[in-house]
Design a protein around this motif. Sequence first.
Motif, PDB file in Angstrom:
ATOM      1  N   ASP A 297      11.375  27.983  35.091  1.00  0.00           N
ATOM      2  CA  ASP A 297      11.657  29.114  35.555  1.00  0.00           C
ATOM      3  C   ASP A 297      12.561  30.523  35.399  1.00  0.00           C
ATOM      4  N   ASP A 298      13.953  29.745  34.447  1.00  0.00           N
ATOM      5  CA  ASP A 298      15.140  30.445  34.303  1.00  0.00           C
ATOM      6  C   ASP A 298      14.218  31.122  32.404  1.00  0.00           C
ATOM      7  N   GLY A 299      13.955  32.939  32.503  1.00  0.00           N
ATOM      8  CA  GLY A 299      13.847  33.436  32.035  1.00  0.00           C
ATOM      9  C   GLY A 299      14.465  32.978  30.513  1.00  0.00           C
ATOM     10  N   ARG A 300      15.612  33.063  30.439  1.00  0.00           N
ATOM     11  CA  ARG A 300      17.107  32.419  29.658  1.00  0.00           C
ATOM     12  C   ARG A 300      16.934  31.470  28.719  1.00  0.00           C
ATOM     13  N   LYS A 301      15.654  30.088  29.545  1.00  0.00           N
ATOM     14  CA  LYS A 301      15.606  29.217  28.586  1.00  0.00           C
ATOM     15  C   LYS A 301      13.833  28.694  28.152  1.00  0.00           C
ATOM     16  N   ILE A 302      13.371  29.662  28.838  1.00  0.00           N
ATOM     17  CA  ILE A 302      11.792  29.276  28.900  1.00  0.00           C
ATOM     18  C   ILE A 302      11.465  29.178  27.491  1.00  0.00           C
ATOM     19  N   TRP A 303      11.800  29.698  26.571  1.00  0.00           N
ATOM     20  CA  TRP A 303      11.883  30.114  24.766  1.00  0.00           C
ATOM     21  C   TRP A 303      11.897  28.080  24.175  1.00  0.00           C
ATOM     22  N   LYS A 304      12.895  27.448  25.368  1.00  0.00           N
ATOM     23  CA  LYS A 304      13.043  26.561  24.584  1.00  0.00           C
ATOM     24  C   LYS A 304      12.076  25.152  24.751  1.00  0.00           C
ATOM     25  N   LEU A 305      11.424  25.521  25.886  1.00  0.00           N
ATOM     26  CA  LEU A 305      10.371  24.902  26.566  1.00  0.00           C
ATOM     27  C   LEU A 305       8.923  24.527  25.804  1.00  0.00           C
ATOM     28  N   SER A 306       8.914  23.614  24.899  1.00  0.00           N
ATOM     29  CA  SER A 306       7.478  24.363  23.548  1.00  0.00           C
ATOM     30  C   SER A 306       6.265  23.324  24.199  1.00  0.00           C
TER      31      SER A 306
END
Length: 294
Positions: free
Chosen positions: A196-205
């Motif tokens: 739910d963190d827009g700054r970190k969502i790219w890390k969750l592939s």
Amino acid sequence: MGAAKKDKKKKKHEAIEETGKKLDTTSADETSADEPGKKLKNKAYEQELAKLHVELVKLQEWVKLKGLKVCIVFEGRDGAGKGGTIKAITERVSPRVFRVVALPTPTEREKSQMYAQRYIPHFPAAGEVVIFDRSWYNRAGVERVMGFCTEAQSKRFLEVVPLFEKIMAESGIILLKYWLEVSPEEQTRRLKGRVDDGRKIWKLSPMDLKSYSRWDDYTRARDEMFAATDTPWAPWYVANSENKKQVRLNIISHLLSKVPYEELPREKVKLPERKKLNKYQSPDYPFKYIPEKF
């Protein structure tokens, strides 16, 4: 009677003060970096990190002067803190000296090449520190566990890589290999925090999600990798990353201890005097200023 009350009140006040001192001492211990295992508060962390950044700059200047070639490999489970640790290392040094390599999924052409071929062009030249955010060890970890290579290919990789790294060492490359270890509970907490963190969502592939349920498979792959590739010329160093602040400080400290360097003499910098201002008048140009929203 009044004197006795005053004396009792004084003793009570002194007892409170003593308790306060003890609490203050405990608080100081919690924020100190001198005692391993205690959680660091932000102020203590920033102070220690600033000291280490100064040393990394000294190391950088030494690497440039002596033409050293340093290669640092970061491996570990998803969510173990590799990216944050690499950022802590590189945020105050020159990107011309400290280069970070994070290769994407191999192309069809790269898949047809000799396995190590896509990594070799990124190796350090003289005066460089190259940091691999995941490396050729993908073949021993994610590729093996997720079925992107055959079991025979993975086994052959484990047989060959110690010789490959010996060639690196004999060519003058200082190779440091770090494995960041995290508990399943902490990994779950961190991965959930990305959802739910827009700054970190790219890390969750998508690969992270598939890998999440394969904890024991990754553990087995890690253990076999260590057994085959933990060599005298390229040993593995394991870092407990349950606490992100501590692991960053510990790894930077260890890195500095493993690359011998000296502080180079530097002349004291003094700004020259400026010429008289406002002799030149700018033309009335319609500059396009950005909106000042803040």
